[in-house]
Design a protein around this motif. Structure first.
Motif, PDB file in Angstrom:
ATOM      1  N   VAL A  20       0.877  -1.144  -0.003  1.00 31.16           N
ATOM      2  CA  VAL A  20       0.043   0.052   0.171  1.00 31.16           C
ATOM      3  C   VAL A  20       0.831   1.062  -0.119  1.00 31.16           C
ATOM      4  O   VAL A  20       1.960   1.418   0.759  1.00 31.16           O
ATOM      5  N   GLY A  21       0.537   2.377  -0.763  1.00 29.98           N
ATOM      6  CA  GLY A  21       1.276   3.468  -0.751  1.00 29.98           C
ATOM      7  C   GLY A  21       0.301   4.810  -0.770  1.00 29.98           C
ATOM      8  O   GLY A  21      -0.889   4.608  -0.681  1.00 29.98           O
ATOM      9  N   ARG A  22       1.000   5.990  -0.799  1.00 32.12           N
ATOM     10  CA  ARG A  22       0.281   7.278  -0.786  1.00 32.12           C
ATOM     11  C   ARG A  22       0.715   8.178  -1.726  1.00 32.12           C
ATOM     12  O   ARG A  22       2.105   8.303  -1.526  1.00 32.12           O
ATOM     13  N   VAL A  23      -0.136   8.912  -2.315  1.00 34.07           N
ATOM     14  CA  VAL A  23       0.471   9.892  -3.467  1.00 34.07           C
ATOM     15  C   VAL A  23       1.083  11.084  -2.591  1.00 34.07           C
ATOM     16  O   VAL A  23       0.305  11.531  -1.440  1.00 34.07           O
ATOM     17  N   ILE A  24       2.194  11.427  -2.621  1.00 30.87           N
ATOM     18  CA  ILE A  24       2.726  12.533  -1.974  1.00 30.87           C
ATOM     19  C   ILE A  24       2.195  13.940  -2.542  1.00 30.87           C
ATOM     20  O   ILE A  24       2.003  14.171  -3.757  1.00 30.87           O
ATOM     21  N   GLY A  25       1.537  14.441  -1.725  1.00 27.63           N
ATOM     22  CA  GLY A  25       0.939  16.218  -2.288  1.00 27.63           C
ATOM     23  C   GLY A  25      -0.572  15.651  -2.296  1.00 27.63           C
ATOM     24  O   GLY A  25      -1.050  14.682  -2.308  1.00 27.63           O
ATOM     25  N   THR A  26      -1.274  16.891  -2.859  1.00 31.85           N
ATOM     26  CA  THR A  26      -2.599  16.867  -2.850  1.00 31.85           C
ATOM     27  C   THR A  26      -3.345  17.402  -3.967  1.00 31.85           C
ATOM     28  O   THR A  26      -4.634  17.636  -4.223  1.00 31.85           O
ATOM     29  N   ARG A  27      -2.518  17.579  -5.115  1.00 33.98           N
ATOM     30  CA  ARG A  27      -2.904  18.281  -6.231  1.00 33.98           C
ATOM     31  C   ARG A  27      -2.108  17.358  -7.406  1.00 33.98           C
ATOM     32  O   ARG A  27      -0.860  16.931  -7.503  1.00 33.98           O
ATOM     33  N   PHE A  28      -2.821  17.231  -8.592  1.00 37.58           N
ATOM     34  CA  PHE A  28      -2.153  17.048 -10.021  1.00 37.58           C
ATOM     35  C   PHE A  28      -2.462  18.248 -10.722  1.00 37.58           C
ATOM     36  O   PHE A  28      -3.516  18.639 -10.989  1.00 37.58           O
ATOM     37  N   THR A  29      -1.337  18.535 -11.400  1.00 38.28           N
ATOM     38  CA  THR A  29      -1.253  19.928 -12.210  1.00 38.28           C
ATOM     39  C   THR A  29      -2.033  19.665 -13.392  1.00 38.28           C
ATOM     40  O   THR A  29      -2.197  20.641 -14.400  1.00 38.28           O
ATOM     41  N   SER A  30      -1.769  18.287 -13.978  1.00 41.77           N
ATOM     42  CA  SER A  30      -2.340  17.826 -15.239  1.00 41.77           C
ATOM     43  C   SER A  30      -2.577  16.714 -15.340  1.00 41.77           C
ATOM     44  O   SER A  30      -2.344  15.821 -14.185  1.00 41.77           O
ATOM     45  N   LEU A  31      -3.085  16.110 -16.327  1.00 41.60           N
ATOM     46  CA  LEU A  31      -3.688  14.558 -16.525  1.00 41.60           C
ATOM     47  C   LEU A  31      -2.446  13.850 -16.765  1.00 41.60           C
ATOM     48  O   LEU A  31      -2.246  12.655 -16.201  1.00 41.60           O
ATOM     49  N   GLU A  32      -1.378  14.518 -17.330  1.00 38.21           N
ATOM     50  CA  GLU A  32      -0.090  13.565 -17.538  1.00 38.21           C
ATOM     51  C   GLU A  32       0.747  13.489 -16.141  1.00 38.21           C
ATOM     52  O   GLU A  32       1.156  12.210 -15.944  1.00 38.21           O
ATOM     53  N   GLU A  33       0.433  14.334 -15.298  1.00 37.30           N
ATOM     54  CA  GLU A  33       0.859  14.028 -13.805  1.00 37.30           C
ATOM     55  C   GLU A  33       0.415  12.935 -13.120  1.00 37.30           C
ATOM     56  O   GLU A  33       0.937  11.961 -12.537  1.00 37.30           O
ATOM     57  N   ALA A  34      -1.091  12.738 -13.369  1.00 33.09           N
ATOM     58  CA  ALA A  34      -1.842  11.770 -12.726  1.00 33.09           C
ATOM     59  C   ALA A  34      -1.501  10.379 -13.228  1.00 33.09           C
ATOM     60  O   ALA A  34      -1.254   9.496 -12.693  1.00 33.09           O
ATOM     61  N   MET A  35      -1.290  10.502 -14.724  1.00 33.56           N
ATOM     62  CA  MET A  35      -1.246   8.990 -15.480  1.00 33.56           C
ATOM     63  C   MET A  35       0.497   8.727 -15.190  1.00 33.56           C
ATOM     64  O   MET A  35       0.706   7.379 -14.854  1.00 33.56           O
ATOM     65  N   ALA A  36       1.394   9.810 -14.974  1.00 32.67           N
ATOM     66  CA  ALA A  36       2.429   9.311 -14.492  1.00 32.67           C
ATOM     67  C   ALA A  36       2.839   8.727 -13.188  1.00 32.67           C
ATOM     68  O   ALA A  36       3.307   7.762 -12.899  1.00 32.67           O
ATOM     69  N   THR A  37       1.852   9.284 -12.186  1.00 33.62           N
ATOM     70  CA  THR A  37       1.737   8.906 -10.893  1.00 33.62           C
ATOM     71  C   THR A  37       1.504   7.315 -10.736  1.00 33.62           C
ATOM     72  O   THR A  37       1.601   6.650 -10.078  1.00 33.62           O
ATOM     73  N   ALA A  38       0.157   7.263 -11.511  1.00 36.35           N
ATOM     74  CA  ALA A  38      -0.531   5.629 -11.587  1.00 36.35           C
ATOM     75  C   ALA A  38       0.498   4.592 -12.378  1.00 36.35           C
ATOM     76  O   ALA A  38       0.716   3.543 -11.874  1.00 36.35           O
ATOM     77  N   GLY A  39       1.508   5.249 -13.316  1.00 36.11           N
ATOM     78  CA  GLY A  39       2.385   4.262 -13.873  1.00 36.11           C
ATOM     79  C   GLY A  39       3.363   4.002 -13.011  1.00 36.11           C
ATOM     80  O   GLY A  39       3.844   2.885 -13.018  1.00 36.11           O
ATOM     81  N   GLU A  40       3.712   5.133 -12.169  1.00 36.29           N
ATOM     82  CA  GLU A  40       5.014   4.917 -11.177  1.00 36.29           C
ATOM     83  C   GLU A  40       4.456   3.573 -10.269  1.00 36.29           C
ATOM     84  O   GLU A  40       5.167   2.811  -9.675  1.00 36.29           O
ATOM     85  N   ALA A  41       3.256   3.854  -9.861  1.00 37.00           N
ATOM     86  CA  ALA A  41       2.738   2.814  -8.783  1.00 37.00           C
ATOM     87  C   ALA A  41       2.664   1.617  -9.406  1.00 37.00           C
ATOM     88  O   ALA A  41       3.110   0.521  -8.463  1.00 37.00           O
ATOM     89  N   ARG A  42       2.154   1.555 -10.680  1.00 43.14           N
ATOM     90  CA  ARG A  42       2.232   0.106 -11.190  1.00 43.14           C
ATOM     91  C   ARG A  42       3.484  -0.462 -11.369  1.00 43.14           C
ATOM     92  O   ARG A  42       3.664  -1.530 -10.935  1.00 43.14           O
ATOM     93  N   HIS A  43       4.607   0.324 -11.555  1.00 43.51           N
ATOM     94  CA  HIS A  43       6.041   0.127 -11.944  1.00 43.51           C
ATOM     95  C   HIS A  43       6.459  -0.705 -10.650  1.00 43.51           C
ATOM     96  O   HIS A  43       7.268  -1.396 -10.624  1.00 43.51           O
TER      97      HIS A  43
END
Ligand SMILES: CC(C)(COP(=O)(O)OP(=O)(O)OC[C@H]1O[C@@H](n2cnc3c(N)ncnc32)[C@H](O)[C@@H]1OP(=O)(O)O)[C@@H](O)C(=O)NCCC(=O)NCCS
Length: 236
Positions: A20-43
Motif C-alpha cells: 500500500v502506498g500514498r500519493v505525495i501531495g494533494t494536487r495533480f497539475t495535469s492529466l499527464e502527472e496523474a497518469m505518470a503517478t499511476a504508472g509509477e505505482a504500477r511499476h
C-alpha cells in the motif's frame, strides 16, 4: 533523477498483507502527472495507492479519475481550542475491551473509507477499528473515555496527545440503542476535559463529510471545519 510521487505505507502494507502506498501531495497539475503517478505505482508494484486530494481543486479530481483513481470518501477535519470543560472522564480499563468491541462490532464505522471500498472487505475493516480501539487502552499518550450504563458501556471516545502536543479525537462511538440521547456529547466533553487535564488545548477530529450526526455533534461542541479533502483509491 525523477522525483518519486508515491510513498510506501509500512503499517498499512503489513496489516492488509499487500503493498500500500500514498500519493505525495494533494494536487495533480495535469492529466499527464496523474497518469505518470499511476504508472509509477504500477511499476513499483503497489496494489493500492491512497490519494488525499484538495477538495477545492476540481481539475485534480478530474485528472485523478481519468488516471484510474476512484473517489471513496470526503474527509473533513475540524478543530477547536478548548478552554474549560467541567466533565471529569470515566476512563476505560483493558477489561472493557470486549464491551468496546461489541459496540463497534456491528460495523459501526461503515461510513469510513475502509468499509466503503469493497476491495478491503468488512472483516478487515472491522479488524482495523478493533486495533484502533485497543490502542486507546494500551498505547502511551492514548486513553478512552466511556459512559457506563446498565452494567455495560453506552458510548466511548478514544483520544490521544500527538507528538506535536496537540490533542486528537480518534474514535467516537455510541451503541445503536443509546443514540440520540446526548451520550455522544457527554463522552466527547469528558474526553476533551481529559485532554485539557493532560496539558493540551488544541484538539482536532476527522470525520466523513456525509456523517451528519458526527458533524452536528462536533459543531455543537465548538469544533470548526479546518480542512476538507477527497480520498481516492487506486487499485492495481
Ligand atoms: C455520531 C454519534 C457518536 C452521535 O452519538 P449520539 O449519542 O447519538 O449523539 P447526540 O445524542 O449527542 O447527538 C449529537 C447530534 O447529532 C444529531 N444526530 C444524531 N443522529 C443523527 C442522524 N442520524 N442524522 C443527523 N443528525 C443526527 C443530533 O440531533 C445532535 O445534533 P443537534 O444537537 O444539533 O440536534 C453516533 O451517531 C455514532 O456512534 N455513530 C456511528 C459512529 C460514528 O460515525 N462516529 C463518528 C466517526 S468520526
Amino acid at each position: 533523477m525523477t522525483t518519486s510521487r508515491v510513498e510506501p505505507l509500512t503499517w498499512d502494507s503489513d496489516f492488509f498483507g499487500f503493498s500500500v502506498g500514498r500519493v505525495i501531495g494533494t494536487r495533480f497539475t495535469s492529466l499527464e502527472e496523474a497518469m505518470a503517478t499511476a504508472g509509477e505505482a504500477r511499476h513499483r508494484r503497489f496494489r493500492c495507492v491512497y490519494f488525499l486530494a484538495d477538495a477545492a481543486d476540481s481539475p485534480t479530481w478530474a485528472a485523478a479519475t481519468a488516471a484510474g483513481f476512484t473517489p471513496i470518501d470526503i474527509r473533513v477535519e475540524l478543530s477547536r481550542n478548548a478552554t474549560v470543560e467541567d466533565a471529569p472522564a470515566n476512563l476505560a480499563v483493558p477489561g472493557d475491551e470486549p464491551a468496546l468491541r461489541s459496540i463497534i462490532g456491528s460495523d459501526l464505522f461503515a461510513g469510513s473509507r475502509f468499509y466503503r471500498d469493497p476491495h478491503f472487505g468488512s472483516d478487515q475493516a472491522r479488524r482495523l477499528f478493533e486495533i484502533w480501539t485497543g490502542r486507546g487502552l494500551r498505547d502511551d499518550g492514548w486513553f478512552t473515555a466511556v459512559e457506563r450504563a446498565d452494567g455495560g458501556i453506552a458510548g466511548f471516545v478514544t483520544a490521544r496527545i500527538r507528538h506535536d502536543h496537540n490533542g486528537s479525537i480518534e474514535l467516537v462511538a455510541v451503541a445503536e440503542s443509546a443514540r440520540g440521547r446526548g451520550v455522544g456529547g457527554r463522552v466527547l466533553s469528558a474526553a476533551m476535559s481529559e485532554l485539557i487535564r493532560r496539558g493540551t488545548r488544541d484538539i482536532t477530529v476527522v470525520t466523513q463529510g456525509s456523517n451528519l450526526a458526527a458533524l452536528r455533534l462536533y459543531a455543537d461542541h465548538g469544533f470548526r471545519v479546518t480542512s476538507c479533502g477527497l480520498w481516492f483509491h487506486l487499485w492495481l
